[in-house]
Design a protein around this motif. Structure first.
Motif, PDB file in Angstrom:
ATOM      1  N   LEU A 651      -5.521  -6.790  -1.881  1.00 48.82           N
ATOM      2  CA  LEU A 651      -5.707  -5.604  -1.037  1.00 48.82           C
ATOM      3  C   LEU A 651      -4.950  -4.378  -1.534  1.00 48.82           C
ATOM      4  O   LEU A 651      -5.496  -3.276  -1.565  1.00 48.82           O
ATOM      5  CB  LEU A 651      -5.245  -5.927   0.394  1.00 48.82           C
ATOM      6  CG  LEU A 651      -5.948  -7.099   1.074  1.00 48.82           C
ATOM      7  CD1 LEU A 651      -5.327  -7.362   2.436  1.00 48.82           C
ATOM      8  CD2 LEU A 651      -7.436  -6.835   1.182  1.00 48.82           C
ATOM      9  N   PHE A 652      -3.684  -4.563  -1.919  1.00 49.89           N
ATOM     10  CA  PHE A 652      -2.845  -3.421  -2.289  1.00 49.89           C
ATOM     11  C   PHE A 652      -2.213  -3.657  -3.663  1.00 49.89           C
ATOM     12  O   PHE A 652      -1.621  -4.708  -3.902  1.00 49.89           O
ATOM     13  CB  PHE A 652      -1.721  -3.214  -1.260  1.00 49.89           C
ATOM     14  CG  PHE A 652      -2.209  -3.019   0.144  1.00 49.89           C
ATOM     15  CD1 PHE A 652      -2.764  -1.811   0.535  1.00 49.89           C
ATOM     16  CD2 PHE A 652      -2.125  -4.049   1.066  1.00 49.89           C
ATOM     17  CE1 PHE A 652      -3.225  -1.630   1.829  1.00 49.89           C
ATOM     18  CE2 PHE A 652      -2.576  -3.884   2.360  1.00 49.89           C
ATOM     19  CZ  PHE A 652      -3.143  -2.666   2.745  1.00 49.89           C
ATOM     20  N   LEU A 653      -2.350  -2.649  -4.520  1.00 47.73           N
ATOM     21  CA  LEU A 653      -1.632  -2.699  -5.797  1.00 47.73           C
ATOM     22  C   LEU A 653      -0.177  -2.330  -5.526  1.00 47.73           C
ATOM     23  O   LEU A 653       0.107  -1.338  -4.852  1.00 47.73           O
ATOM     24  CB  LEU A 653      -2.241  -1.735  -6.808  1.00 47.73           C
ATOM     25  CG  LEU A 653      -1.540  -1.670  -8.166  1.00 47.73           C
ATOM     26  CD1 LEU A 653      -1.712  -2.988  -8.913  1.00 47.73           C
ATOM     27  CD2 LEU A 653      -2.072  -0.507  -9.007  1.00 47.73           C
ATOM     28  N   TYR A 654       0.714  -3.155  -6.027  1.00 43.03           N
ATOM     29  CA  TYR A 654       2.149  -2.924  -5.798  1.00 43.03           C
ATOM     30  C   TYR A 654       2.524  -1.484  -6.159  1.00 43.03           C
ATOM     31  O   TYR A 654       2.084  -0.967  -7.200  1.00 43.03           O
ATOM     32  CB  TYR A 654       2.959  -3.914  -6.645  1.00 43.03           C
ATOM     33  CG  TYR A 654       4.451  -3.812  -6.444  1.00 43.03           C
ATOM     34  CD1 TYR A 654       5.072  -4.552  -5.454  1.00 43.03           C
ATOM     35  CD2 TYR A 654       5.230  -2.954  -7.226  1.00 43.03           C
ATOM     36  CE1 TYR A 654       6.449  -4.462  -5.256  1.00 43.03           C
ATOM     37  CE2 TYR A 654       6.590  -2.847  -7.026  1.00 43.03           C
ATOM     38  CZ  TYR A 654       7.194  -3.596  -6.042  1.00 43.03           C
ATOM     39  OH  TYR A 654       8.550  -3.503  -5.832  1.00 43.03           O
ATOM     40  N   PRO A 655       3.274  -0.764  -5.311  1.00 45.31           N
ATOM     41  CA  PRO A 655       3.888  -1.312  -4.088  1.00 45.31           C
ATOM     42  C   PRO A 655       2.992  -1.257  -2.847  1.00 45.31           C
ATOM     43  O   PRO A 655       3.095  -2.118  -1.998  1.00 45.31           O
ATOM     44  CB  PRO A 655       5.117  -0.424  -3.919  1.00 45.31           C
ATOM     45  CG  PRO A 655       4.735   0.883  -4.535  1.00 45.31           C
ATOM     46  CD  PRO A 655       3.822   0.558  -5.684  1.00 45.31           C
ATOM     47  N   ASP A 656       2.120  -0.218  -2.756  1.00 44.95           N
ATOM     48  CA  ASP A 656       1.360  -0.115  -1.506  1.00 44.95           C
ATOM     49  C   ASP A 656       0.076   0.704  -1.662  1.00 44.95           C
ATOM     50  O   ASP A 656      -0.378   1.330  -0.706  1.00 44.95           O
ATOM     51  CB  ASP A 656       2.234   0.513  -0.410  1.00 44.95           C
ATOM     52  CG  ASP A 656       2.818   1.859  -0.833  1.00 44.95           C
ATOM     53  OD1 ASP A 656       2.415   2.379  -1.899  1.00 44.95           O
ATOM     54  OD2 ASP A 656       3.687   2.380  -0.111  1.00 44.95           O
ATOM     55  N   ARG A 657      -0.529   0.692  -2.836  1.00 41.74           N
ATOM     56  CA  ARG A 657      -1.727   1.510  -3.051  1.00 41.74           C
ATOM     57  C   ARG A 657      -2.976   0.665  -2.820  1.00 41.74           C
ATOM     58  O   ARG A 657      -3.126  -0.405  -3.434  1.00 41.74           O
ATOM     59  CB  ARG A 657      -1.738   2.054  -4.488  1.00 41.74           C
ATOM     60  CG  ARG A 657      -0.563   2.955  -4.807  1.00 41.74           C
ATOM     61  CD  ARG A 657      -0.510   3.300  -6.285  1.00 41.74           C
ATOM     62  NE  ARG A 657      -1.644   4.103  -6.691  1.00 41.74           N
ATOM     63  CZ  ARG A 657      -1.916   4.412  -7.960  1.00 41.74           C
ATOM     64  NH1 ARG A 657      -1.134   3.953  -8.932  1.00 41.74           N
ATOM     65  NH2 ARG A 657      -2.971   5.152  -8.250  1.00 41.74           N
ATOM     66  N   PRO A 658      -3.901   1.112  -1.957  1.00 45.70           N
ATOM     67  CA  PRO A 658      -5.154   0.380  -1.769  1.00 45.70           C
ATOM     68  C   PRO A 658      -5.857   0.194  -3.107  1.00 45.70           C
ATOM     69  O   PRO A 658      -5.963   1.131  -3.895  1.00 45.70           O
ATOM     70  CB  PRO A 658      -5.956   1.281  -0.831  1.00 45.70           C
ATOM     71  CG  PRO A 658      -4.924   2.090  -0.111  1.00 45.70           C
ATOM     72  CD  PRO A 658      -3.823   2.320  -1.100  1.00 45.70           C
ATOM     73  N   LYS A 659      -6.337  -1.016  -3.353  1.00 44.74           N
ATOM     74  CA  LYS A 659      -6.846  -1.321  -4.695  1.00 44.74           C
ATOM     75  C   LYS A 659      -8.043  -0.462  -5.062  1.00 44.74           C
ATOM     76  O   LYS A 659      -8.208  -0.064  -6.219  1.00 44.74           O
ATOM     77  CB  LYS A 659      -7.176  -2.807  -4.824  1.00 44.74           C
ATOM     78  CG  LYS A 659      -8.455  -3.254  -4.120  1.00 44.74           C
ATOM     79  CD  LYS A 659      -8.783  -4.683  -4.479  1.00 44.74           C
ATOM     80  CE  LYS A 659     -10.084  -5.137  -3.826  1.00 44.74           C
ATOM     81  NZ  LYS A 659     -10.383  -6.545  -4.128  1.00 44.74           N
ATOM     82  N   ASP A 660      -8.929  -0.163  -4.085  1.00 44.49           N
ATOM     83  CA  ASP A 660     -10.108   0.636  -4.412  1.00 44.49           C
ATOM     84  C   ASP A 660      -9.726   2.059  -4.805  1.00 44.49           C
ATOM     85  O   ASP A 660     -10.410   2.694  -5.613  1.00 44.49           O
ATOM     86  CB  ASP A 660     -11.069   0.674  -3.217  1.00 44.49           C
ATOM     87  CG  ASP A 660     -11.772  -0.659  -3.013  1.00 44.49           C
ATOM     88  OD1 ASP A 660     -11.764  -1.479  -3.961  1.00 44.49           O
ATOM     89  OD2 ASP A 660     -12.313  -0.890  -1.916  1.00 44.49           O
ATOM     90  N   GLU A 661      -8.641   2.545  -4.255  1.00 43.92           N
ATOM     91  CA  GLU A 661      -8.159   3.881  -4.616  1.00 43.92           C
ATOM     92  C   GLU A 661      -7.778   3.930  -6.092  1.00 43.92           C
ATOM     93  O   GLU A 661      -7.930   4.946  -6.762  1.00 43.92           O
ATOM     94  CB  GLU A 661      -6.956   4.236  -3.738  1.00 43.92           C
ATOM     95  CG  GLU A 661      -6.311   5.572  -4.049  1.00 43.92           C
ATOM     96  CD  GLU A 661      -5.055   5.787  -3.239  1.00 43.92           C
ATOM     97  OE1 GLU A 661      -3.965   5.961  -3.840  1.00 43.92           O
ATOM     98  OE2 GLU A 661      -5.150   5.775  -1.989  1.00 43.92           O
TER      99      GLU A 661
END
Length: 766
Positions: A651-661
């Protein structure tokens, strides 16, 4: 502060150098009393090579003389009276010297100002810690410019002296003929009556004595002109320029013009020496001039030889990792070929591969018996003159190494550590075959391989050599160990160059690499600053518990990133240089579904996904999962972005970025609808423990369960027929997913999707 005020504070050798700038051509008193006026004029605005600028120079000359005269008029008192006379004399002297050649005055003052500034700058820098660290490149650039200007001025002075010498010598010959005529007249008096002889003889004797005294005095003057005026000085200056230029050969464009100009001036020097020889033959005055001219001739020939051999360079190096039976190219060039008219009889260049030992013997001028260490096809090429650029070069476009002869290896040395070099050699003449030169130049060291699998080890040898070889070394010696910070700088530059990215290796990345290289757990960069890494640690000994070296692992990371991960690395989406434990520590503090990308520790050229999720075997417990590493082979089937898109539990690329973004711009667009009753297959990645199929028969492709921000453990209560039965978990002993098994599922799905769906397209034949 005015330059002249600072120049007066010079001491020792610098002061002597400054004083030597002045003389009758420009008295130091003029510089002193007109210092402010001189430094305020735009001397650099005048182009000395443009005759049309002469009127500007004439105006400056007139202004200088006027300033001197004004200064003289304002002198009062007893001391002022003497200074008034002296300044007036200098005004007349400068007008007489430069009235017909005002550009020479500009040239003279520019040279004086430039040299004074250099001397002041050097004196200041030697006393200043900051100034002492001035960029060496800038200093050498200034050194070359100064040497060229000195050489040009000395060459011009020699030219002027030769003209004066020729004029004086011609007048000397006329007066000598007059002396001979008087001698003949005196001899003829013997036939006259005594009275007539006594009447005419005193006048002739007086005239004879006057002419002979003049001849004696002028003969000494001519001798001084021949002996003293700028004979050895400019030759020494030539050597200085040559040696400095050679060390700057890499500065292409700028060095080309300098070498050509240098060749032009040195050839002019040679012509001047020959003119001096001709004048000596016209008037053979006894003295050491013949010996001196022979010495000068020998010296100028040595200088031309040094220039020619030093400017025979490799413009385009052959590949440093050279594979047999593979075409390669190289270009050699003679920087001074155009100016010396070498192209009038185009020389041929030959390329030969020789070993390290043969290269050593060659540089020692030992007889190598024309040995080679292999056979190169298409290794002869004629140098071509390019009219538009004025360059003389030979382009080897289709060379191929047919075979290689290796020497006995030393100790643990492998074939990919053995270095060779390509020897380029030629012979040509200069000046209507007056001078014949044999020139040779060696390429950078090359490592010969016979198979692509040897490429990474050969690249390591080349990288170490290029980075740590000392200038002027014996071929091809390199240090066996280097400081870790030195190696960090090299691998960072290599990484950015290979990946073609401005994002290099961070300090954290370099600490990770140090931990890997030295089997250390310290996270403090300072702990590694004084550590050294040997060549064996770099690419001879395997890392602990692995079957590959430090370099092989790092090279695999570069290759993978360059081929498949470059945009994601540039976006900062890949942390990369993180070990499994560090990944776990980072992810456990984040929400479920958070993931990161790190390079595999256990596989060359692998990258893995680590994410945090619930432990399906223990309610309420979270754990970090690691997917089996992807390699180039995997990314040729499906890209990283698409694989991440497939895994809905990420769901989230570390640390907190939505993966689709982060990744959506790299997703492959959806496939078009079925055509002629066939559904186009599509491969999607599946992680069985984290996916379930959609049983809706109207769907053309399987879908996967949507995940919430904090997903619950996933079990397998149903099997929908498109997956094979899975009795056992697909996790390995370390908690890693086996990618081969998950891809088997994907291929099974693909096989099912290839079959026509008759219930939806009834009446059509498959």
């Amino acid at each position: 502060m005015a330059v002249w005020i600072q120049a007066q504070q010079l001491q020792g050798d610098a002061l002597h150098q400054m004083q030597s700038l002045y003389g009758q051509h420009f008295p130091i008193e003029v510089r002193h009393y007109l210092s402010q006026w001189i430094e305020s004029q735009l001397w650099d605005a005048i182009d000395l090579e443009n005759p049309q600028e002469e009127f500007k120079a004439k105006r400056l000359l007139d202004s200088l003389i006027q300033e001197l005269q004004n200064k003289a008029e304002h002198q009062v008192g007893e001391d002022g009276f003497l200074l008034k006379i002296k300044l007036g004399h200098y005004a007349n002297q400068l007008k007489s010297t430069y009235d017909r050649c005002p550009l020479e005055l500009v040239r003279c003052i520019k040279h004086i100002l430039y040299t004074e500034q250099r001397l002041v700058r050097e004196a200041t820098n030697s006393n200043s810690p900051v100034g002492g660290m001035m960029d060496s490149m800038s200093q050498k650039y200034q050194q070359i410019n100064q040497a060229f200007e000195e050489l040009r001025l000395l060459t011009q002075d020699t030219e002027n002296d030769l003209r004066k010498l020729q004029h004086n010598q011609e007048y000397f010959i006329i007066q000598y003929q007059e002396s001979m005529r008087i001698q003949a007249q005196l001899a003829s008096l013997a036939t006259l009556p005594p009275a007539d002889r006594q009447l005419r003889e005193p006048a002739l004797l007086s005239k004879k004595n006057t002419v002979e005294a003049w001849l004696t005095r002028e003969a000494n003057t001519l001798q001084k002109y021949r002996l003293v005026r700028h004979t050895c000085t400019y030759l020494f200056c030539s050597y200085t320029v040559i040696l400095t230029c050679v060390s700057f050969l890499w500065m292409r464009g700028w060095i080309d013009a300098r070498c050509e100009k240098l060749a032009e001036m040195i050839w002019q020097n040679r012509q001047q020496i020959r003119r001096a020889e001709h004048l000596r033959q016209q008037l053979p005055i006894p003295g050491p001039i013949e010996e001196l001219l022979n010495e000068l001739n020998s010296t100028i020939t040595d200088i031309i030889s040094t220039l020619v051999t030093s400017t025979f360079i490799i413009e385009k190096q052959p590949p440093q990792v050279l594979k047999t039976q593979t075409k390669f190219a190289a270009t050699v060039r003679l920087l001074v070929g155009g100016k010396l008219n070498v192209h009038m009889n185009p020389p041929q260049v030959k390329a030969t591969i020789i070993s390290e030992q043969q290269a050593k013997a060659l540089l020692k001028n030992e007889n190598t018996r024309n040995d080679s260490s292999g056979e190169i096809l298409n290794n002869n090429c004629v140098m071509e003159y390019h009219q538009t650029t004025g360059t003389l070069s030979a382009h080897f476009r289709n060379m191929s190494l047919k075979r290689i002869k290796r020497s006995d290896r030393r100790g643990a040395e492998s074939v990919t550590e053995e270095k060779f070099t390509i020897l380029f050699e030629s012979q040509f003449s200069v000046g209507s075959n007056e001078l014949v030169f044999q020139v040779k130049t060696l390429s950078l060291p090359v490592v010969v391989i016979v198979h692509g699998s040897q490429d990474n080890n050969a690249t390591a040898t080349v990288l170490w050599d290029n980075a740590f070889a000392e200038p002027g070394r014996v071929p091809f010696l390199v240090p066996d160990k280097v400081l870790w910070p030195q190696l960090c700088e090299v691998i960072n530059m290599k990484y950015k160059a290979e990946v073609q990215s401005n994002r290099g290796l961070s300090e954290e990345n370099l600490v990770f690499l140090a931990q890997k290289a030295f089997s250390s757990s310290s996270n403090n960069p300072d702990d590694y600053r004084s550590m050294t890494m040997t060549w064996s640690q770099f690419n001879r000994e395997s890392l602990p518990g692995r079957n590959f070296t430090f370099w092989q692992w790092f090279d695999g990371v570069m290759e993978l990133t360059k081929k498949h991960l470059k945009p994601h690395w540039n976006d900062g989406a890949i942390l990369g240089f993180v070990n499994k434990q560090q990944a776990q520590d980072m992810l456990m503090s984040k929400p479920n579904g958070t993931f990161l990308l790190r390079f595999s520790d256990s596989e060359i050229g692998g990258i893995t996904i680590a994410w945090v999720a619930e432990n399906p075997n223990k309610a309420g417990e979270r754990m970090v999962w690691n997917l089996m590493p992807y390699t180039t082979k995997d990314f040729t089937i499906r890209s990283l972005a698409d694989r991440i898109s497939d895994l809905n539990h990420l769901l989230f690329l570390y640390p907190d970025r939505p993966k689709d973004e982060v990744f959506s711009k790299y997703y492959t667009p959806p496939l078009s609808k079925a055509v002629d009753g066939y559904v186009k297959p599509q491969i999607k990645q599946v992680v069985p423990e984290f996916a379930t199929a959609n049983p809706d028969p109207a769907s053309g492709n399987p879908t996967y369960m949507d995940q919430g921000a904090s997903p619950a453990p996933v079990s397998h209560p149903h099997t929908y027929g498109i997956y094979p039965a899975m009795g056992d978990s697909m996790l390995d002993a370390d908690g890693d997913f086996d990618l081969d098994d998950t891809m088997d599922v994907a291929r099974h799905v693909e096989e099912l999707l290839r079959r026509p769906v008759e219930s939806q397209w009834s009446g059509q034949q498959s």
